[in-house]
Design a protein around this motif. Structure first.
Motif, mmCIF file in Angstrom:
data_model
loop_
_atom_site.group_PDB
_atom_site.id
_atom_site.type_symbol
_atom_site.label_atom_id
_atom_site.label_comp_id
_atom_site.label_asym_id
_atom_site.label_seq_id
_atom_site.Cartn_x
_atom_site.Cartn_y
_atom_site.Cartn_z
ATOM 1 N N HIS A 211 0.861 -1.186 0.000
ATOM 2 C CA HIS A 211 0.000 0.000 0.000
ATOM 3 C C HIS A 211 0.899 1.237 0.000
ATOM 4 C CE1 HIS A 211 -3.087 2.743 2.208
ATOM 5 N NE2 HIS A 211 -3.078 2.963 0.914
ATOM 6 N N TYR A 212 0.829 2.016 -1.076
ATOM 7 C CA TYR A 212 1.578 3.258 -1.202
ATOM 8 C C TYR A 212 0.628 4.422 -0.887
ATOM 9 C CZ TYR A 212 4.929 0.740 -4.315
ATOM 10 O OH TYR A 212 5.835 -0.120 -4.878
ATOM 11 N N TYR A 213 1.076 5.396 -0.084
ATOM 12 C CA TYR A 213 0.244 6.575 0.143
ATOM 13 C C TYR A 213 1.111 7.804 0.427
ATOM 14 C CZ TYR A 213 0.716 4.766 4.987
ATOM 15 O OH TYR A 213 1.189 4.255 6.184
ATOM 16 N N SER A 214 0.735 8.890 -0.255
ATOM 17 C CA SER A 214 1.394 10.185 -0.122
ATOM 18 C C SER A 214 0.401 11.235 -0.575
ATOM 19 C CB SER A 214 2.658 10.230 -0.983
ATOM 20 O OG SER A 214 2.317 10.225 -2.364
ATOM 21 N N GLU A 215 0.867 12.489 -0.710
ATOM 22 C CA GLU A 215 -0.035 13.557 -1.155
ATOM 23 C C GLU A 215 -0.566 13.279 -2.559
ATOM 24 O OE1 GLU A 215 0.027 18.402 -2.007
ATOM 25 O OE2 GLU A 215 1.714 17.419 -1.007
ATOM 26 N N ARG A 216 0.246 12.648 -3.428
ATOM 27 C CA ARG A 216 -0.153 12.460 -4.821
ATOM 28 C C ARG A 216 -0.569 11.028 -5.158
ATOM 29 N NH1 ARG A 216 0.392 15.910 -8.558
ATOM 30 N NH2 ARG A 216 0.930 14.399 -10.195
ATOM 31 N N THR A 217 -0.335 10.109 -4.262
ATOM 32 C CA THR A 217 -0.563 8.693 -4.573
ATOM 33 C C THR A 217 -1.294 7.989 -3.439
ATOM 34 O OG1 THR A 217 1.357 8.482 -6.033
ATOM 35 C CG2 THR A 217 0.629 6.483 -4.922
ATOM 36 N N ASP A 218 -2.230 7.138 -3.802
ATOM 37 C CA ASP A 218 -2.871 6.229 -2.851
ATOM 38 C C ASP A 218 -3.288 4.997 -3.646
ATOM 39 O OD1 ASP A 218 -4.163 4.894 -0.831
ATOM 40 O OD2 ASP A 218 -5.591 6.497 -0.373
ATOM 41 N N VAL A 219 -2.491 3.936 -3.553
ATOM 42 C CA VAL A 219 -2.712 2.771 -4.395
ATOM 43 C C VAL A 219 -2.293 1.495 -3.666
ATOM 44 C CG1 VAL A 219 -0.429 2.870 -5.508
ATOM 45 C CG2 VAL A 219 -2.354 1.863 -6.733
ATOM 46 N N GLU A 220 -3.034 0.421 -3.911
ATOM 47 C CA GLU A 220 -2.642 -0.907 -3.458
ATOM 48 C C GLU A 220 -2.196 -1.714 -4.674
ATOM 49 O OE1 GLU A 220 -5.509 -3.015 -1.141
ATOM 50 O OE2 GLU A 220 -4.943 -1.965 0.706
ATOM 51 N N ILE A 221 -1.041 -2.368 -4.543
ATOM 52 C CA ILE A 221 -0.466 -3.143 -5.640
ATOM 53 C C ILE A 221 -0.244 -4.572 -5.156
ATOM 54 C CG2 ILE A 221 1.490 -3.396 -7.209
ATOM 55 C CD1 ILE A 221 1.894 -0.379 -7.065
ATOM 56 N N GLY A 222 -0.925 -5.512 -5.800
ATOM 57 C CA GLY A 222 -0.810 -6.910 -5.420
ATOM 58 C C GLY A 222 0.446 -7.552 -5.999
ATOM 59 N N MET A 223 0.954 -8.543 -5.281
ATOM 60 C CA MET A 223 2.150 -9.257 -5.716
ATOM 61 C C MET A 223 1.764 -10.625 -6.272
ATOM 62 S SD MET A 223 4.058 -6.828 -4.751
ATOM 63 C CE MET A 223 5.652 -7.521 -5.133
#
Length: 410
Positions: A211-223
């Motif tokens: 799970h990536y989160y910042s001011e410009r990004t909020d995304v979950e990336i499966g492996m």
């Protein structure tokens, strides 16, 4: 004051020894613009000194390329020539080593027709599809580096002009690739050991998703099941250790393209096909870009996403701390090879076969079934920042902090 000749020769020697690890009797193909001819010649000399059988130079000329985009009709850029495919496939069959030297200004085609840029990208992707798969499997030695020209130097350092700008950019590049060290070969060995240890740690944790989160990004990336994080150096199909990107500060893998949901915003400009795309965001649903926006280069981005079905899916995720040499230098290169090593990044398009257990032995369809994307393109863009946080989530729901405020915490 830089000794230009000594610096260029030391850089070439490091690329031949560390990047390509040229073996006796091997043939090398160099792709470059003529603006880097000093470096091309130095690499050629170093390769022959190391025992190369033949060095083939394939050179382009920036101004001539601009003329072609200005005057030639779009159908010229759409042409797929069988003789080019035959040559490329012969190089693959012979395991010829390849060196790509980025040496033109990233704004070379800023005024070119975006449709011509897209047509050429698509035609090149089709002609190089077997080559690209062999590259991803490391069937032979290959390496990507850069060497500046005046215009590129002026873009990065607008307060300088001409040769002064070029030499300042060369000095920055030399430091980034560790050629300023007394023993660059040893410096690269130590750097590789550090990155490979980080990749080993991530493989042990075996995350199900990030799970990536910042001011410009909020995304979950499966492996993917059986995914493998990779460090800097790798070995080709013959067991020869090579360094495919110089510089590199990343550990990377290929995600399950079907399990990407959320928004990713860029944090550094993307230089693509001689044009710059910036201030853009991509919205993913079930692995596919369903919406996008761009403050600069919208048409170029649209044509990239429309290249083929796989261009709207992810093929790579890479972790780079904000506290890294290129980031700390404060230099914006407008070149993915350098800028991606200042920032966490992802890539649209083609995945890496070796980013999954036994991936080199699987067919394209088998890799696709396991969640590894295929496409004619592979385009990295930067989304890391000093406010980026990343959580690794394991199958049992355990959350492990991986990045906080842009830097490693594991």
């Amino acid at each position: 004051m830089m000794n230009y000749i000594e610096t260029v020769n030391k850089y070439a020697q490091t690329v031949v020894e560390v990047g390509l690890n040229i073996q006796k009797g091997q043939t090398l193909v160099i792709n470059s613009d003529i603006d880097a001819i000093d470096f091309v010649r130095a690499v050629t000399k170093a390769a022959y000194a190391r025992g190369a059988h033949n060095v083939i130079q394939k050179l382009t000329d920036g101004p001539s390329t601009q003329m072609k985009f200005e005057h030639a009709p779009v159908e010229v850029f759409e042409e797929i020539k069988q003789y080019k495919i035959d040559e490329i496939n012969d190089f693959v069959a012979q395991k010829v080593a390849h060196l790509r030297i980025y040496s033109q200004t990233p704004e070379l085609l800023k005024d070119a027709d975006a449709n011509k840029i897209a047509a050429l990208a698509k035609a090149n992707g089709e002609m190089n599809k077997d080559f690209a798969r062999a590259v991803g499997r490391y069937d032979f030695s290959w390496c990507i580096v850069a060497f500046p020209n005046d215009k590129w130097g002026e873009l990065v350092f607008p307060e300088l002009k001409g040769e002064d700008a070029k030499l300042k950019l060369l000095d920055a590049m030399i430091k980034a690739v560790r050629v300023d060290k007394e023993d660059p070969v040893q410096a690269w060995k130590e750097h590789n050991d550090s990155l490979n240890a980080r990749a080993h740690k991530l493989n042990e944790l075996n995350f199900d998703k990030l799970h990536y989160y910042s001011e410009r990004t909020d995304v979950e990336i499966g492996m993917t099941e059986g995914h493998r994080w990779l460090g800097a150096s790798t070995t080709n199909a013959d067991g020869v250790e090579i360094q495919v990107n110089m510089p590199t500060e990343e550990v990377f893998t290929s995600p399950d393209f079907r399990r990407v949901n959320g928004v990713i915003g860029n944090t550094r400009p993307l230089a693509y096909q001689g044009a710059i795309v910036d201030d853009f965001k991509l919205t993913f649903k079930d692995g596919v870009v369903t919406d996008f926006e761009a403050g600069r280069g919208y048409d170029v981005l649209k044509n990239l996403l429309d290249n083929d079905e796989g261009a709207r899916r992810l093929g790579e995720i890479a972790l780079v701390p904000d506290d890294s040499p290129i980031s700390n230098s404060g230099i914006l290169y407008y070149n993915t090879l350098y800028d991606e090593n200042a920032s966490c990044h992802v890539a649209l398009g083609r995945a890496f076969p070796n980013a999954i257990e036994n991936g080199k032995d699987l067919s394209k369809d088998e890799l696709f079934e396991k969640g590894l994307n295929h496409s004619l393109v592979h385009v990295d863009f930067m989304m890391g920042s000093n406010d980026l946080n990343i959580d690794g989530i394991q199958k049992d729901g355990t959350v492990v902090p991986v990045f906080r405020d842009g830097n490693w915490v594991i």
